[in-house]
Design an enzyme around this catalytic site. Structure first.
Site, PDB file in Angstrom:
ATOM      1  CE  LYS A  51      23.031 -79.673 -26.469  1.00 47.98           C
ATOM      2  NZ  LYS A  51      21.623 -79.800 -26.889  1.00 47.98           N
ATOM      3  CG  ASP A  53      12.926 -74.016 -27.256  1.00 48.65           C
ATOM      4  OD1 ASP A  53      11.812 -74.540 -27.490  1.00 48.65           O
ATOM      5  OD2 ASP A  53      13.971 -74.374 -27.823  1.00 48.65           O
ATOM      6  CB  THR A  84       8.793 -81.455 -29.028  1.00 46.55           C
ATOM      7  OG1 THR A  84       8.744 -80.064 -28.718  1.00 46.55           O
ATOM      8  CG2 THR A  84       7.373 -81.964 -29.175  1.00 46.55           C
ATOM      9  CG  ASP A 104       5.675 -77.979 -28.358  1.00 46.70           C
ATOM     10  OD1 ASP A 104       6.876 -77.703 -28.306  1.00 46.70           O
ATOM     11  OD2 ASP A 104       5.237 -79.145 -28.369  1.00 46.70           O
ATOM     12  CB  ILE A 115       8.384 -78.228 -25.129  1.00 47.30           C
ATOM     13  CG1 ILE A 115       7.210 -77.935 -24.200  1.00 47.30           C
ATOM     14  CG2 ILE A 115       8.982 -79.593 -24.798  1.00 47.30           C
ATOM     15  CD1 ILE A 115       6.126 -78.999 -24.234  1.00 47.30           C
ATOM     16  CG  ASP A 116      15.396 -77.216 -26.573  1.00 50.23           C
ATOM     17  OD1 ASP A 116      15.181 -77.132 -27.793  1.00 50.23           O
ATOM     18  OD2 ASP A 116      16.507 -77.477 -26.097  1.00 50.23           O
TER      19      ASP A 116
END
Length: 340
Positions: A315, A169, A174, A82, A171-172
């Site tokens: 998603k 972002d 984590t 991150d 790491i969306d």
């Protein structure tokens, strides 16, 4: 982040081992004269690609070093990846666009507060070093920490109403990053100009299924880069990682992405986070569900749920690629509205 979600509206309807880079900065999938922000998009693509490579390298090390995993005050996990992704992308963007501010998630204050901060800072520096485009030999750990802070919560005041800014972002997903090779996670970057998202880039380093060709890559480390620019549509191409030789490869061909053309609820494919269940929304009173994509007995009272997501931007990547018809967030919102 919300602004990263909206770029799907541009779609038409229908110390770890270090990877080397086998290609230079990627060409855009459309003529530059058609894209007002083509330079910004080119730099963003290159930065996200390198960030995906960093994630793959760090993830291998995380399996044997849990000291690289921290817990934030809201109990969500944060890793060396991150911080590393935020530092890397911050450095890349600042070099090309020094006056455009960055809005991200992490800051070094949290990092410096840890008792093992020196170990963590060194690990982050090692992760970032070698991934920067045009590596500066004088890069220091202080440079990396300042790059992280450039996107921190106190780096910019929105009372000033900046006309243009980046949103990242690092790491969306984590939690998915920590789960293992099958759980998806995404690096997300967008550019906002005068309140409008004008371009976006999403990178998923472990996307094993190609929705554009219906191909599965179960025996290889593959990922996908998806990009969008206002007025130019949405496009995707593949990244592959040769884990044996530590080589980072890119497919040279971009493919146009189209959203699902489904217009009937029960014929759709709905992305649902692993942490959620179908009975949480009012539509469950009318429809059952299946998670088997090959379920030929599915009728008008059963819909298909895709549990490939961990509540992250993946998603939206699934919806943008046409693999999913609707995200869980949108389905819940529409369902609540219909219930009222």
């Amino acid at each position: 982040m919300a602004v990263l979600h909206s770029w799907c509206s541009y779609l038409p309807r229908y110390t770890a081992s270090r990877h080397s880079f086998s290609v230079r900065a990627s060409l855009l999938p459309f003529p530059v004269e058609e894209a007002k922000y083509h330079h910004q998009l080119s730099v963003a693509i290159e930065a996200v690609q390198r960030a995906c490579c960093l994630c793959v390298d760090v993830k291998k090390s995380l399996l044997s070093n849990d000291r690289w995993i921290l817990g934030k005050t809201d109990q969500t996990p944060v890793t060396v990846a991150d911080f590393g992704v935020q530092a890397l992308i911050s450095l890349e963007l600042k070099r090309e666009f020094p006056t455009i501010p960055l809005v991200a998630e992490e800051d070094s204050a949290f990092l410096r507060s840890q008792s093992s901060s020196n170990i963590l800072v060194d690990a982050i520096f090692d992760a970032v070093s070698g991934k920067i485009n045009g590596q500066d030999e004088d890069l220091s750990t202080d440079d990396v920490l300042r790059a992280i802070d450039r996107g921190g919560k106190d780096a910019i005041s929105f009372d000033e109403k900046p006309a243009t800014y980046w949103v990242l972002d690092p790491i969306d997903g984590t939690r998915g990053f920590l789960k293992g090779s099958d759980a998806l996670y995404v690096v997300g970057l967008a550019l906002v100009v005068e309140g409008e998202v004008v371009l976006g880039v999403m990178g998923c380093p472990n996307w094993l299924h190609d929705p554009l060709t219906n191909t599965d890559y179960n025996n290889a480390q593959t990922g996908v880069i998806m990009v969008a620019h206002v007025g130019c549509g949405t496009w995707a191409k593949w990244i592959s990682f040769d884990m044996g030789s530590s080589v980072y490869l890119l497919e040279s061909i971009w493919k146009r992405s189209f959203v699902d053309s489904c217009e009937v609820l029960q014929n759709g494919r709905f992305c649902i986070p692993e942490s959620q269940t179908w009975d949480l929304i009012p539509l469950s009173n009318e429809f059952g569900y299946t998670t088997d994509n090959l379920d030929l007995t599915r009728d008008e009272k059963r819909i298909l749920l895709l549990r490939a997501c961990c509540g992250s931007l993946c998603k939206y990547l699934m919806v943008a690629s046409g693999m999913g018809s609707c995200s869980w967030d949108y389905l819940c919102t529409r369902s609540r509205g219909a219930g009222q």
